[in-house]
Write an enzyme that holds these catalytic residues in place. Structure first.
Site, PDB file in Angstrom:
ATOM      1  N   GLU A 286      -1.400  -5.516   8.504  1.00 58.26           N
ATOM      2  CA  GLU A 286      -0.537  -5.010   9.457  1.00 58.26           C
ATOM      3  C   GLU A 286      -0.878  -5.715  10.821  1.00 58.26           C
ATOM      4  O   GLU A 286      -2.094  -5.471  11.090  1.00 58.26           O
ATOM      5  CB  GLU A 286      -0.295  -3.626   9.276  1.00 58.26           C
ATOM      6  CG  GLU A 286       0.420  -3.067   8.321  1.00 58.26           C
ATOM      7  CD  GLU A 286       0.721  -1.445   8.063  1.00 58.26           C
ATOM      8  OE1 GLU A 286       0.287  -0.790   9.153  1.00 58.26           O
ATOM      9  OE2 GLU A 286       0.853  -1.019   7.004  1.00 58.26           O
TER      10      GLU A 286
ATOM     11  N   ASP B 199       0.886  -1.183   0.134  1.00 58.04           N
ATOM     12  CA  ASP B 199      -0.137  -0.289   0.013  1.00 58.04           C
ATOM     13  C   ASP B 199       0.893   1.367   0.200  1.00 58.04           C
ATOM     14  O   ASP B 199       0.212   2.303  -0.121  1.00 58.04           O
ATOM     15  CB  ASP B 199      -0.961   0.034   1.188  1.00 58.04           C
ATOM     16  CG  ASP B 199      -0.368  -0.062   2.618  1.00 58.04           C
ATOM     17  OD1 ASP B 199       0.938  -0.034   2.749  1.00 58.04           O
ATOM     18  OD2 ASP B 199      -1.034   0.082   3.404  1.00 58.04           O
ATOM     19  N   SER B 200       2.380   0.909   0.014  1.00 55.71           N
ATOM     20  CA  SER B 200       3.191   2.233  -0.114  1.00 55.71           C
ATOM     21  C   SER B 200       2.757   2.695  -1.555  1.00 55.71           C
ATOM     22  O   SER B 200       3.179   3.970  -1.886  1.00 55.71           O
ATOM     23  CB  SER B 200       4.647   1.721  -0.071  1.00 55.71           C
ATOM     24  OG  SER B 200       4.873   0.579  -0.896  1.00 55.71           O
TER      25      SER B 200
ATOM     26  N   LYS C 198      -1.300  -9.359   2.479  1.00 54.60           N
ATOM     27  CA  LYS C 198      -0.520  -8.948   3.844  1.00 54.60           C
ATOM     28  C   LYS C 198      -1.453  -7.925   4.548  1.00 54.60           C
ATOM     29  O   LYS C 198      -1.958  -7.098   4.149  1.00 54.60           O
ATOM     30  CB  LYS C 198       0.741  -8.160   3.216  1.00 54.60           C
ATOM     31  CG  LYS C 198       1.641  -7.703   4.306  1.00 54.60           C
ATOM     32  CD  LYS C 198       3.065  -7.313   4.195  1.00 54.60           C
ATOM     33  CE  LYS C 198       3.194  -5.964   3.688  1.00 54.60           C
ATOM     34  NZ  LYS C 198       2.650  -4.908   4.481  1.00 54.60           N
TER      35      LYS C 198
ATOM     36  N   GLU D 288       9.451  -4.341  10.207  1.00 55.18           N
ATOM     37  CA  GLU D 288       9.894  -3.132   9.704  1.00 55.18           C
ATOM     38  C   GLU D 288      10.301  -2.367  10.820  1.00 55.18           C
ATOM     39  O   GLU D 288       9.633  -2.182  11.932  1.00 55.18           O
ATOM     40  CB  GLU D 288       8.772  -2.564   8.872  1.00 55.18           C
ATOM     41  CG  GLU D 288       8.847  -1.085   8.529  1.00 55.18           C
ATOM     42  CD  GLU D 288       8.065  -0.385   7.448  1.00 55.18           C
ATOM     43  OE1 GLU D 288       7.131  -1.151   7.299  1.00 55.18           O
ATOM     44  OE2 GLU D 288       8.418   0.729   7.084  1.00 55.18           O
TER      45      GLU D 288
ATOM     46  N   ASP E 252      -1.026  -6.056  -0.576  1.00 54.15           N
ATOM     47  CA  ASP E 252      -1.443  -5.774   0.864  1.00 54.15           C
ATOM     48  C   ASP E 252      -3.106  -5.413   0.968  1.00 54.15           C
ATOM     49  O   ASP E 252      -3.566  -4.625  -0.016  1.00 54.15           O
ATOM     50  CB  ASP E 252      -0.707  -4.065   1.081  1.00 54.15           C
ATOM     51  CG  ASP E 252       0.448  -4.207   1.928  1.00 54.15           C
ATOM     52  OD1 ASP E 252       0.645  -5.195   2.585  1.00 54.15           O
ATOM     53  OD2 ASP E 252       1.219  -3.129   1.947  1.00 54.15           O
TER      54      ASP E 252
HETATM   55  O1  KIV Z   1       3.492  -1.284   1.614  1.00 66.02           O
HETATM   56  C1  KIV Z   1       4.778  -1.532   1.315  1.00 66.02           C
HETATM   57  O2  KIV Z   1       5.511  -1.290   0.547  1.00 66.02           O
HETATM   58  C2  KIV Z   1       5.247  -2.439   2.681  1.00 66.02           C
HETATM   59  C3  KIV Z   1       6.723  -2.644   2.753  1.00 66.02           C
HETATM   60  C4  KIV Z   1       7.401  -1.464   3.056  1.00 66.02           C
HETATM   61  C5  KIV Z   1       6.950  -3.834   3.442  1.00 66.02           C
HETATM   62  O3  KIV Z   1       4.483  -3.053   3.378  1.00 66.02           O
END
Ligand code: KIV
Length: 275
Positions: free
Chosen positions: A122, A51-52, A120, A189, A90
């Site tokens: 959190e 989600d970055s 994924k 992280e 994510d």
């Molecule tokens: O959103 C993302 O890119 C991440 C990575 C930094 C692990 O969660």
């Protein structure tokens, strides 16, 4: 497609990743587009549609504004561009924390509409039961502990974690709960080296570090950071290229050529057919 060809194109699976605990380190990078996924695929075990993407591609100040629809669109692109690496997507803020049923509906939608292999999440204190619910219903899950970007409003900033004893203990417990709930890997992280090693020893599944030292079972970086696309990167990023400089030089050369009428040249135009 023959079964032989299917074997040749078989993607890395969740059990393949889980089996790498303590072995050759896992190579992971983020990907958001088809062409980038194509470039990364041969080198990576796992591509994360993080989600970055909200910050890196859409210019958002943090990841909280990222939607399920954005993750699905970018996930579809990365699936089209890759063939071998495992693709993990994510679940964005607000799409999985509320209840196991909400998490399942959204995770199943992401998997159905993209064809990805896992999601994924959190792993805050309330999320372990949702991971258990997903895994028991056929959805492979990667957890994420330590610095959790989706908790930025609670933390007040993106800060390294686990510097005090209480927080260290809590993060190790969260990692244990994540693994016990059935996650097949855990992103760690923004934690100090000692804590990354402690988590790696405490859980039976591979840890994938970002800003978490070499004491993990693998590493992940935001691809745009390691390729040098930004003028600033966090301390833990190693820049393997200077694409920002390259792009700046290329665009300046193009602008000069256009203004001087050197572009397009004879090789770059169409001619009418003779006769
Ligand atoms: O959103 C993302 O890119 C991440 C990575 C930094 C692990 O969660």
């Amino acid at each position: 497609m023959s079964s032989h060809r299917q074997d040749a194109l078989r993607r890395v699976t969740a059990p393949d990743i889980a089996a790498r605990k303590g072995g050759v380190p896992l190579v992971c990078l983020t990907a958001y587009t088809a062409p980038m996924a194509e470039l990364l695929d041969a080198h990576c075990d796992l591509l994360l549609v993080g989600d970055s993407v909200g910050m890196v591609v859409h210019g958002l100040p943090n990841t909280l504004g990222v939607t399920l629809e954005m993750m699905i669109l970018h996930g579809q692109a990365v699936m089209r561009g890759s063939r071998r690496a495992m693709v993990v997507i994510d679940l964005p803020f607000g799409s999985y924390e509320g209840s196991p049923e909400i998490a399942y509906a959204n995770a199943a939608r992401v998997m159905k509409e993209t064809g990805c292999s896992a999601v994924k999440v959190e792993t805050g204190p309330a999320v372990a039961q949702n991971i258990d619910y997903l895994v028991k219903r056929g959805i492979p899950v990667v957890g994420h502990v330590g610095l959790r970007p989706q908790a930025v409003m609670v933390d007040g900033a993106f800060k390294a974690k686990g510097r005090g004893e209480d927080e260290r203990r809590r993060i190790v417990e969260e990692a244990r709960a994540t693994a016990d709930a059935g996650a097949f890997a855990i992103v760690v992280e923004g934690v100090a080296e000692g804590l990354a090693r402690e988590i790696t020893l405490a859980v039976q599944v591979p840890t994938i570090g970002i800003g978490a030292s070499v004491g993990c079972d693998g590493q992940i970086l935001v691809t745009d950071d390691m390729l040098g696309l930004f003028d600033w990167t966090p301390k833990f990023v190693r820049r393997y290229a200077d694409l920002r400089g390259e792009i700046g030089r290329a665009v300046a050369a193009y602008a000069d050529d256009v203004r001087a009428r050197r572009f397009p040249g004879p090789a770059e135009i169409y001619f009418a057919k003779a006769g």
